[in-house]
Enzyme design. Structure first.
Site, PDB file in Angstrom:
ATOM      1  N   GLU A 108       1.040  -0.997  -0.098  1.00 55.02           N
ATOM      2  CA  GLU A 108       0.519   0.102   0.109  1.00 55.02           C
ATOM      3  C   GLU A 108       0.504   1.386   0.133  1.00 55.02           C
ATOM      4  OE1 GLU A 108      -1.127  -3.058   1.264  1.00 55.02           O
ATOM      5  OE2 GLU A 108      -2.807  -3.266   0.578  1.00 55.02           O
ATOM      6  N   HIS A 145     -10.981  -5.351   9.104  1.00 60.24           N
ATOM      7  CA  HIS A 145     -11.112  -5.353   7.941  1.00 60.24           C
ATOM      8  C   HIS A 145     -12.702  -4.040   7.996  1.00 60.24           C
ATOM      9  CE1 HIS A 145      -8.751  -8.491   7.897  1.00 60.24           C
ATOM     10  NE2 HIS A 145      -8.261  -7.837   6.727  1.00 60.24           N
TER      11      HIS A 145
END
Lengths: 474, 373
Positions: B103, B172
């Protein structure tokens, strides 16, 4: 998930099949050196002597179980052109520069070192909050910069004054940035040493370590597209500088991996100066320096003597050509050096290293004295010229210093403009309040030090502020 | 890290089609309720939020060759949530790019590409994973224009699902609206409906500043009406303008993203149970924020509640209430209240998870308490 990874891998390998690798004259199972895409059939041939897994397409089977580790004995060699005495050791190549160009390189390095001394003292006197000198590493910046095109965008860390000076940034521009005057291109918003210049195609220095690395890969991707779209224009690469300490950040690994997989034309130039603030390389990493990592990422890598300005130049020239070959690829240069200076003005390095070690390095090897010896041996230089140059540069720096001290502060509106490209309603309201407040209590707010006084605020309020005249970098 | 990747929602998508996520009962979101409050021109049609986002990207990529998409699995796999479906075939591998799993790396790459003049769309598989890249988003993308003295724009769009999802637990499903909303230099939007999604994403791609588009995984598959105007490829929604999703005179509900749908359902229940009319404000844009719309509504209703799915402390609800008190205190008949996610890492067990996020019933209960009905 594990299943899916493999499925994606297979699909990737099959898709890569479709690309016309045959035109590069490749045999099955090789990594194409030009597009850096793996090309292989994933099916395992019976009786094959090597692994044909998608992740390692040409690995021989072995019955010997052996763990590999880099040892000191097989450290990557360091390329040098001059030895410590300034004598040419790479006799196969001649210096591709005129005497005038060599003198410019020398002058640029000396300029950096003299400006550094004076600005370091300025911090000690409390004139500026912070400064970082380049002592010992002038050669890496100037040598590599001399091999780049002026239009190649640069992502610097903070010890690359030599790049700016070589590209034509004036001493006065530096000092105005450090003093945050109205002539600071950054409008007084950055710490000293965080230069940026659209004219010189150098992105503003970022305090956060190693963020410039993936950004350089991204800028290089943009250049790759531009190079492809306009093949008749000048083909450009990105140059990205960082230290060996920054290479421990995750961003370093991400940047190299992504530049390799996307084949981005970027030169990663690592200044390995032995120390990350106080941390010596022994505590920073194991293995064969930063260079071995480039090899691990499938990137063309070279290790160079960073105190040898000609070696830096030659390596960068070759690296640049390599980076532009076959549609683009990254190259890593590990420039070995020694940080003679303290890390910054906030650091006292004698707390963690012996003064004698530093003195020894200063005396024994230094990019400036090495080039000086080379020039003296060719009678291009002598003690008299040296004295004149140093005295002239000192005067020039002091002149810019005194002028900057008298300059006004950046315009008042600069505190709020440029947060967004266009002013928001809330910001306009805040500015209106500032104006009202200052005008109601003029004896409390002295605007005489700010460039233009209230005019800059009025300009914004009247919708006349259009941003800086120069549009953008690169 | 490997462990957390195993739990990625994308893994679930592999096992089944996107519309059949496990525990889809959690998806009873209130899209149908919306249509009751809208009247559409005859040219309107239904469209999922997923398709609206896809259309927005495709139109902008068609219009401007500088726009490209980069993220994990966006190309060959058509996106973990199929939002980038078909873009690779249409625009080729130079403009729809699968990134290695890094990322900070690919966010940094897109920031660099933006600094070099391209207009990247950086897709995060979810904003939970963008935490690895938050230094690039905040320290580099958001601040560069200012710190360069205004010479270096960074036209970039960060997008991906944010906030609550179902059955993917603490790492998440959390809401980052307050994180990004607090950063000067960023613009932040959170679409609810398909029109929001298309109009805001297109505006984000065109905006010269870095914009964070916080989508929601549970909204992707929902169908909404798209007006004829919204179907045009010139349709954009301006930032900083909220939308009154349901007009009312008794209480103001200020909300965003998926909670808009929940508030609409709650408002219906409040009407049928107590005969009160709740006004539901869909913020659409978090930064800049439409304070005027809130003030106007509070002037009318005298009661204000903030409904959001983030953690309660220092959150969007806190900000909304602070703004209301700063600008509309004199119009308030009672202290404003907030309904938020619970102050716990999101639990996995379904019943616990349900309690960790605002529910329609919870909104009704708190509204009733505030209304004293």
């Amino acid at each position: 998930m594990a299943t899916r990874r493999i499925v994606t891998g297979l699909r990737g390998a099959l898709a890569a099949w479709a690309t016309p690798l045959r035109q590069h004259g490749l045999r099955g199972g090789m990594v194409c050196s030009q597009c850096q895409k793996r090309w292989s059939s994933v099916s395992q041939r019976p009786g094959s002597d090597r692994v044909n897994f998608p992740g390692a397409v040409n690995s021989l089977f072995t019955t010997g179980l052996e763990f590999k580790r880099a040892t000191e004995d097989d450290a990557m060699p360091t390329y040098r052109y001059l030895d410590q005495e300034g004598t040419v050791v790479d006799k196969a190549h001649s210096v591709d520069l005129s005497n005038e160009q060599i003198l410019k390189i020398y002058r640029d390095m000396v300029t950096v070192s003299i400006m550094d001394l004076i600005m370091f003292d300025a911090q000690r006197q409390g004139k500026i909050s912070f400064y970082m000198v380049s002592a010992g590493e002038e050669g890496i910046a100037v040598g590599s910069s001399s091999a780049l095109s002026h239009n190649d965008p640069v992502f610097a860390q903070y010890r690359e004054h030599g790049v700016y000076i070589h590209r034509g940034t004036s001493i006065s521009e530096f000092i105005n940035q450090c003093f945050s005057t109205t002539h600071d291109l950054g409008k007084g918003r950055n710490m000293p040493v965080h230069y940026g210049s659209a004219k010189q195609h150098v992105h503003t220095v970022s305090s956060t370590l190693a963020t410039q690395l993936p950004q350089a890969s991204g800028a290089a991707y943009a250049l790759k597209l531009a190079n492809l779209a306009n093949p008749t224009d000048e083909q450009r690469v990105v140059a990205c500088y960082f230290g060996e300490g920054a290479a421990s950040e995750g961003d370093f690994h991400a940047a190299l991996n992504i530049a390799a997989t996307r084949s981005c034309p970027v030169l990663f130039i690592c200044r390995n100066n032995g120390y990350a603030i106080s941390t010596p390389t022994l505590d920073q990493y194991r293995g064969d320096g930063i260079a071995s990592r480039g090899v691990g990422y499938g990137i063309d890598t070279v290790r160079v003597d960073g105190n040898d300005v000609f070696a830096m130049r030659r390596a960068t020239l070759e690296a640049r050509a390599l980076a532009l070959s076959g549609g683009g690829r990254p190259v890593l240069i590990e420039a070995m050096s020694y940080r003679v200076s303290h890390h910054s003005t906030s650091d006292d390095s004698f707390a963690y290293r012996a003064k004698v070690e530093v003195e020894d390095w200063k005396r024994r090897d230094n990019p400036i004295t090495r080039l000086r010896k080379y020039m003296e041996a060719r009678e291009m230089w002598d003690e008299e010229k040296e004295k004149t140059l140093r005295s002239d540069l000192r005067q020039e720096v002091l002149k810019a210093y005194r002028a900057a001290e008298k300059e006004k502060k950046p315009a008042l509106s600069g505190v709020i403009t440029d947060v967004y490209k266009e002013m928001t309603e809330e910001q306009m309201e805040q500015l209106r309040r500032v104006k009202r407040l200052v005008e109601t209590y003029p004896e409390e707010y002295d605007l005489s030090e700010f460039d233009g006084g209230m005019d800059s605020v009025d300009e914004v309020l009247n919708g006349k502020y259009q941003g800086p005249s120069s549009a953008k970098v690169s | 890290m490997v462990g957390s990747r195993l739990a990625r929602p994308a893994a679930q998508l592999l096992r089944s089609s996107p519309s059949a996520l496990p525990r889809s009962s959690f998806q009873r979101v209130s899209a149908p309720a919306v249509s009751r409050w809208r009247t559409y021109a005859s040219g309107s049609k239904e469209m999922t939020v997923r398709d609206a986002l896809n259309e927005a990207m495709a139109e902008e990529m068609e219009k401007n060759s500088k726009v490209f998409v980069l993220g994990e699995e966006v190309a060959q796999y058509n996106g973990a949530y199929k939002v980038t479906k078909g873009l690779l075939d249409r625009f080729g591998e130079k403009r729809v790019i699968d990134s290695p799993i890094t990322e900070s790396g690919f966010a940094g790459l897109t920031v660099g590409a933006a600094l070099a003049g391209l207009h990247p769309i950086c897709e995060f598989m979810t904003f939970n994973f963008a935490m690895q890249a938050i230094d690039q988003i905040i320290n580099s993308a958001a601040k560069t224009h200012y710190m360069s003295g205004g010479i270096q724009p960074c036209n970039i769009t960060f997008r991906g699902p944010n906030g609550f999802a179902s059955g993917v637990a603490a790492q998440h499903s959390q809401d980052y609206t307050a994180w990004y909303g607090s950063i000067p230099g960023l613009k932040v939007v959170a679409p609810y409906s398909s029109e929001d999604a298309k109009g805001l994403l297109k505006a984000a791609i065109r905006d010269p500043n870095p914009v964070v588009v916080l989508e929601n995984e549970l909204l992707y598959g929902l169908q909404f009406e798209m007006s004829e105007e919204a179907q045009s490829d010139e349709f954009v929604i301006p930032f900083g303008k909220a939308k009154i999703e349901r007009p009312g005179k008794d209480i103001t509900m200020v909300t965003l993203s998926r909670c808009v749908g929940q508030c609409l359902v709650a408002a219906e229940q409040l009407k049928s149970k107590y005969g009160v009319e709740a006004e539901v404000i869909n913020l659409r844009s978090i930064k800049p924020m439409d304070v005027e719309a809130i003030v106007k509504s509070v002037k009318k209703t005298g009661l204000m509640m903030a409904v959001e799915s983030g953690f309660p402390s220092f959150g969007v609800g806190a900000e909304l209430i602070a703004l209301t008190c700063e600008y509309a205190f004199d119009y308030l008949d009672a202290p404003p209240i907030r309904v938020t996610g619970a102050e716990v890492p999101t639990p996995y067990a379904q019943k616990l998870e349900e309690m960790a996020f605002p529910s329609e019933q919870l909104i009704v209960d708190y509204a009733a308490k505030l209304l004293k009905v």
